[in-house]
Design a protein around this motif. Structure first.
Motif, PDB file in Angstrom:
ATOM      1  N   ALA A 146       1.057  10.926   3.797  1.00 35.19           N
ATOM      2  CA  ALA A 146       0.993  11.074   2.154  1.00 35.19           C
ATOM      3  C   ALA A 146       2.404  10.827   1.892  1.00 35.19           C
ATOM      4  N   GLY A 147       2.364   9.746   0.880  1.00 35.68           N
ATOM      5  CA  GLY A 147       3.803   9.627   0.456  1.00 35.68           C
ATOM      6  C   GLY A 147       4.546   8.165   1.019  1.00 35.68           C
ATOM      7  N   ASP A 148       3.883   7.821   2.213  1.00 38.45           N
ATOM      8  CA  ASP A 148       4.574   6.400   2.906  1.00 38.45           C
ATOM      9  C   ASP A 148       3.966   5.281   2.238  1.00 38.45           C
TER      10      ASP A 148
ATOM     11  N   GLY B  29       0.786  -1.241   0.134  1.00 42.01           N
ATOM     12  CA  GLY B  29      -0.094  -0.090   0.067  1.00 42.01           C
ATOM     13  C   GLY B  29       0.902   1.250   0.112  1.00 42.01           C
ATOM     14  N   TYR B  30       0.166   2.398  -0.471  1.00 44.23           N
ATOM     15  CA  TYR B  30       0.764   3.676  -0.397  1.00 44.23           C
ATOM     16  C   TYR B  30      -0.378   4.750   0.031  1.00 44.23           C
ATOM     17  N   ILE B  31       0.036   5.606   0.903  1.00 44.45           N
ATOM     18  CA  ILE B  31      -0.916   6.505   1.512  1.00 44.45           C
ATOM     19  C   ILE B  31      -1.003   7.800   0.475  1.00 44.45           C
TER      20      ILE B  31
ATOM     21  N   GLY C  48      -8.164  15.559   7.018  1.00 49.59           N
ATOM     22  CA  GLY C  48      -9.267  15.323   5.915  1.00 49.59           C
ATOM     23  C   GLY C  48      -9.360  13.830   5.573  1.00 49.59           C
ATOM     24  N   THR C  49     -10.091  13.357   4.867  1.00 50.13           N
ATOM     25  CA  THR C  49     -10.221  11.834   4.308  1.00 50.13           C
ATOM     26  C   THR C  49      -8.908  11.306   4.083  1.00 50.13           C
ATOM     27  N   GLY C  50      -8.685  10.025   4.593  1.00 51.71           N
ATOM     28  CA  GLY C  50      -7.356   9.476   4.018  1.00 51.71           C
ATOM     29  C   GLY C  50      -7.486   8.652   2.772  1.00 51.71           C
ATOM     30  N   ARG C  51      -6.658   8.753   1.967  1.00 49.49           N
ATOM     31  CA  ARG C  51      -6.643   7.831   0.715  1.00 49.49           C
ATOM     32  C   ARG C  51      -5.488   6.883   0.556  1.00 49.49           C
ATOM     33  N   MET C  52      -5.798   5.682   0.411  1.00 49.97           N
ATOM     34  CA  MET C  52      -4.853   4.666   0.347  1.00 49.97           C
ATOM     35  C   MET C  52      -4.906   3.761  -1.042  1.00 49.97           C
ATOM     36  N   LEU C  53      -3.946   3.688  -1.366  1.00 52.77           N
ATOM     37  CA  LEU C  53      -3.829   3.038  -2.879  1.00 52.77           C
ATOM     38  C   LEU C  53      -3.240   1.524  -2.674  1.00 52.77           C
ATOM     39  N   SER C  54      -3.802   0.398  -2.559  1.00 54.38           N
ATOM     40  CA  SER C  54      -3.419  -0.851  -2.232  1.00 54.38           C
ATOM     41  C   SER C  54      -3.306  -1.756  -3.344  1.00 54.38           C
ATOM     42  N   THR C  55      -2.459  -2.551  -3.347  1.00 52.14           N
ATOM     43  CA  THR C  55      -2.080  -3.538  -4.441  1.00 52.14           C
ATOM     44  C   THR C  55      -2.374  -4.867  -3.715  1.00 52.14           C
TER      45      THR C  55
ATOM     46  N   THR D 109      -3.529  11.276   6.895  1.00 55.27           N
ATOM     47  CA  THR D 109      -2.605  10.555   8.051  1.00 55.27           C
ATOM     48  C   THR D 109      -3.439   9.436   8.371  1.00 55.27           C
ATOM     49  N   VAL D 110      -2.717   8.130   8.634  1.00 55.21           N
ATOM     50  CA  VAL D 110      -3.401   6.999   8.904  1.00 55.21           C
ATOM     51  C   VAL D 110      -2.702   6.329   9.880  1.00 55.21           C
ATOM     52  N   GLU D 111      -3.285   5.892  10.883  1.00 56.78           N
ATOM     53  CA  GLU D 111      -2.887   5.014  12.005  1.00 56.78           C
ATOM     54  C   GLU D 111      -2.815   3.467  11.391  1.00 56.78           C
ATOM     55  N   MET D 112      -1.827   2.887  11.287  1.00 57.52           N
ATOM     56  CA  MET D 112      -1.998   1.478  10.933  1.00 57.52           C
ATOM     57  C   MET D 112      -1.470   0.572  12.014  1.00 57.52           C
ATOM     58  N   ARG D 113      -2.271  -0.419  12.446  1.00 55.71           N
ATOM     59  CA  ARG D 113      -2.252  -1.422  13.651  1.00 55.71           C
ATOM     60  C   ARG D 113      -2.237  -2.763  12.819  1.00 55.71           C
ATOM     61  N   VAL D 114      -1.103  -3.410  12.900  1.00 63.00           N
ATOM     62  CA  VAL D 114      -0.976  -4.691  12.356  1.00 63.00           C
ATOM     63  C   VAL D 114      -0.503  -5.765  13.466  1.00 63.00           C
ATOM     64  N   GLN D 115      -1.260  -6.846  13.648  1.00 60.95           N
ATOM     65  CA  GLN D 115      -1.049  -7.804  14.692  1.00 60.95           C
ATOM     66  C   GLN D 115       0.449  -8.036  14.788  1.00 60.95           C
ATOM     67  N   ASP D 116       0.932  -8.223  15.926  1.00 65.91           N
ATOM     68  CA  ASP D 116       2.357  -8.816  16.199  1.00 65.91           C
ATOM     69  C   ASP D 116       3.709  -7.581  15.818  1.00 65.91           C
ATOM     70  N   ALA D 117       3.203  -6.303  15.427  1.00 66.59           N
ATOM     71  CA  ALA D 117       4.056  -5.420  15.069  1.00 66.59           C
ATOM     72  C   ALA D 117       3.522  -4.066  15.604  1.00 66.59           C
ATOM     73  N   ASP D 118       4.443  -3.042  15.699  1.00 66.89           N
ATOM     74  CA  ASP D 118       4.510  -1.798  16.194  1.00 66.89           C
ATOM     75  C   ASP D 118       3.272  -1.068  15.488  1.00 66.89           C
ATOM     76  N   THR D 119       2.560  -0.325  16.055  1.00 65.89           N
ATOM     77  CA  THR D 119       1.562   0.732  15.448  1.00 65.89           C
ATOM     78  C   THR D 119       2.558   1.882  14.711  1.00 65.89           C
ATOM     79  N   VAL D 120       2.163   2.193  13.674  1.00 66.68           N
ATOM     80  CA  VAL D 120       2.891   3.280  12.909  1.00 66.68           C
ATOM     81  C   VAL D 120       1.774   4.348  12.333  1.00 66.68           C
ATOM     82  N   VAL D 121       2.210   5.601  12.133  1.00 65.96           N
ATOM     83  CA  VAL D 121       1.286   6.602  11.707  1.00 65.96           C
ATOM     84  C   VAL D 121       2.100   6.982  10.408  1.00 65.96           C
TER      85      VAL D 121
END
Length: 123
Positions: free
Chosen positions: A82-84, A61-63, A102-109, A67-79
């Motif tokens: 845009a551009g990450d 994925g790409y932001i 504002g609205t967060g937008r992610m492009l995921s493959t 600004t999006v808080e991403m929580r993944v099981q068994d990993a540190d939470t990251v903020v």
């Protein structure tokens, strides 16, 4: 009236589509047997979470905005800003929350198993 048009492809329901705005950009075969590549633009309103969910394959994925808080099981939470970029392993529960303003937008493959729902809520 007869038609020569091929029937539209039927894709399994994506459980996140009822919570977030998700637009499938493209879908096609992968060189990996039994897998397909699906690209999706996801829009998350301010303060909204995706809900904990999994995918039947990798998410790359790409932001695009926000600004999006991403929580993944068994990993540190990251903020993410845009551009990450981010990577989610197959079937790993994760949750995304838009922090605004504002609205967060992610492009995921996704590189996923053919015939499986793209996303499944885990609770």
């Amino acid at each position: 009236m007869a038609t020569d048009a091929a029937p539209a492809a039927v894709h399994p329901t994506d459980e996140l589509a009822t919570t977030l705005r998700r637009t499938e950009v493209q879908r096609g075969p992968s060189s990996i047997p039994g897998r397909e590549i699906v690209q999706v633009l996801t829009e998350i309103p301010v303060g909204v979470e995706s809900g904990w969910h999994t995918h039947p394959g990798e998410e790359v994925g790409y932001i695009v905005a926000g600004t999006v808080e991403m929580r993944v099981q068994d990993a540190d939470t990251v903020v993410l800003h845009a551009g990450d970029g981010f990577l989610i392993p197959p079937r790993r529960p994760h949750n995304a929350r838009d922090l605004g303003p504002g609205t967060g937008r992610m492009l995921s493959t996704y590189i996923v198993e053919i015939g499986q729902p793209l996303a499944t809520l885990t609770g």
